[in-house]
Design a protein around this motif. Sequence first.
Motif, PDB file in Angstrom:
ATOM      1  N   GLY A  37       0.813  -1.206   0.000  1.00 57.77           N
ATOM      2  CA  GLY A  37       0.000   0.000   0.000  1.00 57.77           C
ATOM      3  C   GLY A  37       0.848   1.259   0.000  1.00 57.77           C
ATOM      4  N   LYS A  38       0.430   2.260  -0.770  1.00 59.26           N
ATOM      5  CA  LYS A  38       1.177   3.515  -0.858  1.00 59.26           C
ATOM      6  C   LYS A  38       0.788   4.439   0.290  1.00 59.26           C
ATOM      7  N   LYS A  39       1.798   5.041   0.903  1.00 55.60           N
ATOM      8  CA  LYS A  39       1.581   6.036   1.940  1.00 55.60           C
ATOM      9  C   LYS A  39       2.078   7.389   1.451  1.00 55.60           C
ATOM     10  N   VAL A  43       7.023   5.675  -1.795  1.00 54.25           N
ATOM     11  CA  VAL A  43       6.734   4.953  -3.015  1.00 54.25           C
ATOM     12  C   VAL A  43       5.833   3.750  -2.724  1.00 54.25           C
ATOM     13  N   GLY A  44       4.903   3.460  -3.637  1.00 51.40           N
ATOM     14  CA  GLY A  44       4.094   2.259  -3.570  1.00 51.40           C
ATOM     15  C   GLY A  44       4.521   1.294  -4.660  1.00 51.40           C
ATOM     16  N   ASP A  77       5.964   9.384  -5.007  1.00 49.97           N
ATOM     17  CA  ASP A  77       5.479  10.671  -4.552  1.00 49.97           C
ATOM     18  C   ASP A  77       5.992  11.747  -5.501  1.00 49.97           C
ATOM     19  N   SER A  78       5.170  12.740  -5.777  1.00 49.31           N
ATOM     20  CA  SER A  78       5.515  13.741  -6.794  1.00 49.31           C
ATOM     21  C   SER A  78       6.768  14.536  -6.439  1.00 49.31           C
ATOM     22  N   ASN A  79       7.109  14.626  -5.152  1.00 46.50           N
ATOM     23  CA  ASN A  79       8.277  15.405  -4.752  1.00 46.50           C
ATOM     24  C   ASN A  79       9.512  14.539  -4.518  1.00 46.50           C
ATOM     25  N   ASN A  80       9.388  13.253  -4.803  1.00 46.27           N
ATOM     26  CA  ASN A  80      10.461  12.333  -4.440  1.00 46.27           C
ATOM     27  C   ASN A  80      11.618  12.350  -5.425  1.00 46.27           C
ATOM     28  N   LEU A  81      11.319  12.496  -6.696  1.00 48.49           N
ATOM     29  CA  LEU A  81      12.356  12.309  -7.701  1.00 48.49           C
ATOM     30  C   LEU A  81      11.937  12.977  -9.001  1.00 48.49           C
ATOM     31  N   ASN A 266      26.994   1.675  -5.817  1.00 51.14           N
ATOM     32  CA  ASN A 266      26.874   2.546  -4.655  1.00 51.14           C
ATOM     33  C   ASN A 266      25.572   3.336  -4.744  1.00 51.14           C
ATOM     34  N   SER A 267      24.931   3.554  -3.625  1.00 51.71           N
ATOM     35  CA  SER A 267      23.668   4.290  -3.618  1.00 51.71           C
ATOM     36  C   SER A 267      23.896   5.754  -3.964  1.00 51.71           C
ATOM     37  N   VAL A 268      23.124   6.257  -4.936  1.00 51.21           N
ATOM     38  CA  VAL A 268      23.189   7.672  -5.295  1.00 51.21           C
ATOM     39  C   VAL A 268      21.880   8.380  -4.961  1.00 51.21           C
ATOM     40  N   HIS A 269      20.853   7.592  -4.625  1.00 48.23           N
ATOM     41  CA  HIS A 269      19.589   8.197  -4.216  1.00 48.23           C
ATOM     42  C   HIS A 269      18.766   7.163  -3.458  1.00 48.23           C
ATOM     43  N   ASN A 270      18.397   7.503  -2.238  1.00 46.62           N
ATOM     44  CA  ASN A 270      17.531   6.645  -1.434  1.00 46.62           C
ATOM     45  C   ASN A 270      16.111   7.197  -1.521  1.00 46.62           C
ATOM     46  N   ILE A 271      15.209   6.385  -2.027  1.00 49.97           N
ATOM     47  CA  ILE A 271      13.824   6.827  -2.204  1.00 49.97           C
ATOM     48  C   ILE A 271      13.013   6.440  -0.977  1.00 49.97           C
ATOM     49  N   GLU A 272      12.248   7.377  -0.488  1.00 49.59           N
ATOM     50  CA  GLU A 272      11.515   7.187   0.760  1.00 49.59           C
ATOM     51  C   GLU A 272      10.550   6.007   0.663  1.00 49.59           C
ATOM     52  N   THR A 273      10.662   5.096   1.608  1.00 53.03           N
ATOM     53  CA  THR A 273       9.704   4.001   1.745  1.00 53.03           C
ATOM     54  C   THR A 273       9.175   4.009   3.172  1.00 53.03           C
ATOM     55  N   LYS A 274       7.945   3.570   3.323  1.00 52.95           N
ATOM     56  CA  LYS A 274       7.348   3.435   4.646  1.00 52.95           C
ATOM     57  C   LYS A 274       6.731   2.051   4.753  1.00 52.95           C
ATOM     58  N   ASN A 275       6.988   1.399   5.866  1.00 50.44           N
ATOM     59  CA  ASN A 275       6.447   0.062   6.058  1.00 50.44           C
ATOM     60  C   ASN A 275       4.925   0.102   5.982  1.00 50.44           C
TER      61      ASN A 275
END
Length: 297
Positions: A37-39, A43-44, A77-81, A266-275
Amino acid sequence: MNLNMSKRIVIAVFILFSINSFSQHTEMLNVEFGSFGKKDDAVGISRSSININFPTQFYKGVLINGLSYSQYDLDYDSNNLMNSSSIETFKTINYSLSYMQKLNSNWAYVIVASPIISSNFESSLTMDDVAFNGGLIFTKFNRESKLKFGLIYNTAMGFDGPIPFLNYSREINDRFSYDLGFPITKVNFKINDRNKLNLHVKPKGFYSNISKNLLLDNSKIAEKAKYQSFVTGINYLHTIDNYWKVAFDVGYQLSSDYNLLDENKNSVHNIETKNSVYVGVNLKFDLLKKGNKNEKL
């Protein structure tokens, strides 16, 4: 062709998901849909897959040719990337060849080789879209328990390197059994001959190439996408008839991590996830029968 194979074959758990890179099923046909589910501000992710297996008796063991397709759809999310439209869908196609055999009355092994194409398919295919999964697992078994150990390489779980496989399973009685280990732990309960439940902790994820390199807001270049998650939940399996089964999954993420990687991983961008809650449905078709000589593998 002899199709007598067993659902107890350990490699079926991981080296087919994939299901899905490696298949996670010994059924001849397996269709699966699932979604986190998307919060807000996260990201969903939704996943759909189809797996087809062709088992045959070969020499002293069983040879399985498998073909699978998986698709991952992401809702950012529209502001994520910026420019995320090119990485909203990842697709995976893989062929797997598995061979399993008893060594004696207490030991068996399974070996798997699986080339895989995983990409967002934004440009022509190159070798960067191709990976190779594989694994070797040994099983020591007796009448009531099994110990399984080995090493697998399985990008379907979001890992981009070899990981250990260790599992101890035991039947308590006709209704209860358990599997303890990594990467999957579960407790199984047989309600009756047509209905079963299990409580589980297991990984879900994917690892894919970004075929057309993505320029990020921070001026860095992303070339790979990696998503890893561990889910705990309940699986309910209902046997419809001799050939068809349907399963339902409801669970919750214990952890989740989604990263875009550069050419050196190597990580260049961590995209927000929520459990969040995970739900899924699985339809299975199986011609495999009980009572074969390989059912303890």
